[in-house]
Motif scaffolding. Sequence first.
Motif, PDB file in Angstrom:
ATOM      1  N   LEU A   1     -22.889   4.175 -54.608  1.00  0.00           N
ATOM      2  CA  LEU A   1     -23.018   4.699 -55.966  1.00  0.00           C
ATOM      3  C   LEU A   1     -22.994   3.624 -57.058  1.00  0.00           C
ATOM      4  O   LEU A   1     -23.862   3.635 -57.942  1.00  0.00           O
ATOM      5  N   PRO A   2     -22.049   2.673 -57.065  1.00  0.00           N
ATOM      6  CA  PRO A   2     -22.043   1.677 -58.153  1.00  0.00           C
ATOM      7  C   PRO A   2     -23.332   0.863 -58.233  1.00  0.00           C
ATOM      8  O   PRO A   2     -23.870   0.650 -59.331  1.00  0.00           O
TER       9      PRO A   2
ATOM     10  N   ILE B   1     -26.349   1.681 -57.185  1.00  0.00           N
ATOM     11  CA  ILE B   1     -27.469   2.525 -57.597  1.00  0.00           C
ATOM     12  C   ILE B   1     -27.419   2.783 -59.102  1.00  0.00           C
ATOM     13  O   ILE B   1     -28.447   2.709 -59.788  1.00  0.00           O
ATOM     14  N   ARG B   2     -26.258   3.063 -59.615  1.00  0.00           N
ATOM     15  CA  ARG B   2     -26.141   3.261 -61.064  1.00  0.00           C
ATOM     16  C   ARG B   2     -26.564   2.001 -61.826  1.00  0.00           C
ATOM     17  O   ARG B   2     -27.187   2.087 -62.883  1.00  0.00           O
ATOM     18  N   GLU B   3     -26.237   0.851 -61.291  1.00  0.00           N
ATOM     19  CA  GLU B   3     -26.608  -0.412 -61.932  1.00  0.00           C
ATOM     20  C   GLU B   3     -28.118  -0.596 -61.950  1.00  0.00           C
ATOM     21  O   GLU B   3     -28.676  -1.204 -62.870  1.00  0.00           O
TER      22      GLU B   3
ATOM     23  N   LEU C   1     -30.404   1.806 -62.096  1.00  0.00           N
ATOM     24  CA  LEU C   1     -31.114   2.889 -62.774  1.00  0.00           C
ATOM     25  C   LEU C   1     -31.455   2.528 -64.221  1.00  0.00           C
ATOM     26  O   LEU C   1     -30.702   1.803 -64.882  1.00  0.00           O
TER      27      LEU C   1
ATOM     28  N   GLY D   1     -29.881   8.941 -63.644  1.00  0.00           N
ATOM     29  CA  GLY D   1     -28.467   9.196 -63.421  1.00  0.00           C
ATOM     30  C   GLY D   1     -28.190   9.466 -61.959  1.00  0.00           C
ATOM     31  O   GLY D   1     -29.067   9.946 -61.224  1.00  0.00           O
ATOM     32  N   ALA D   2     -26.980   9.141 -61.516  1.00  0.00           N
ATOM     33  CA  ALA D   2     -26.571   9.377 -60.127  1.00  0.00           C
ATOM     34  C   ALA D   2     -25.113   9.801 -60.118  1.00  0.00           C
ATOM     35  O   ALA D   2     -24.308   9.348 -60.950  1.00  0.00           O
ATOM     36  N   SER D   3     -24.765  10.674 -59.189  1.00  0.00           N
ATOM     37  CA  SER D   3     -23.381  11.142 -59.076  1.00  0.00           C
ATOM     38  C   SER D   3     -23.135  11.616 -57.655  1.00  0.00           C
ATOM     39  O   SER D   3     -24.061  11.715 -56.834  1.00  0.00           O
TER      40      SER D   3
ATOM     41  N   MET E   1     -29.398  11.907 -57.249  1.00  0.00           N
ATOM     42  CA  MET E   1     -29.929  11.024 -58.285  1.00  0.00           C
ATOM     43  C   MET E   1     -31.206  11.610 -58.853  1.00  0.00           C
ATOM     44  O   MET E   1     -31.966  12.282 -58.146  1.00  0.00           O
TER      45      MET E   1
END
Length: 277
Positions: A222-223, A225-227, A229, A234-236, A245
């Motif tokens: 997750l960290p 992938i968020r970086e 984007l 958005g991803a959660s 995502m």
Amino acid sequence: MTLPMRPSPARPVTAQPRAEGVMHLSVKSRGRTSAIDRYRAAGALKALFPRGARGVEAIAINTAGGITGGDRFSMSAHAGAGAQLTLTTQAAERAYRSSDGWGRVETSLDIARDATLFWLPQELILYDGCALRRQLRATLDDGARLLLVEPVIFGRAAMGEVLQTARFHDEIALFRAGRPLYLDRVRFDGDVAAHLSRLAVAQAGGAMASLVYVAPDAEAHLPAIREALPATGGASLLQADVLVMRIVAPDGFHLRRHLLPILDRLSNDTLPRSWRL
């Protein structure tokens, strides 16, 4: 004597040709590798199987060249216990203008315990006037792994195309051990471009991708992938092992620019070669 002229018989109205395609694929574990168990294809749908791929890789091909009103396509795939299957497409799919009814695409995925299935179709391109209903349903046993992506392009930006009369209904439903895991519905009717232009919808974006990753290491990704984007992505986590995502981008080029590194990461650098052609 002059005979009365008889009216010419009316020409029969011929129905517009429709495309239909059905494909079923099942793979099984064979020692340290995977093999095709059953494969059946009919109509305008078939698959190619590249050699040298990790597990079984299938490239689905729509020989009709696209989808329009009245077309029907159905695909089902099963990954047996411990098997690995990757499904992709030869190129972007196209939903053309429809003059008669809806085109329909139905996909069913079944993933057994300790099996891995990657559903990685290339982009769906929507043309102005299209009418497409698409449904994907996946069932996962406990311990099953899934990487799923659905990229959509709303008109060909390079051609100046604007979707003003398109209809697109899309549904993704994932279940694990009989319980809902992820449910997503997208519905566009009419002036799609005007809807996408709304600030709270897509900020005039022309392309979108939805992704779901179900695996024990989902939280660890997750960290990073968020970086990776953009501001319009958005991803959660829905659960510790379920990552979701969504990306909105100006066009297909920018969508791929952000999407490919993420797919490489989650697929462990096994993204099908057709994605890079």
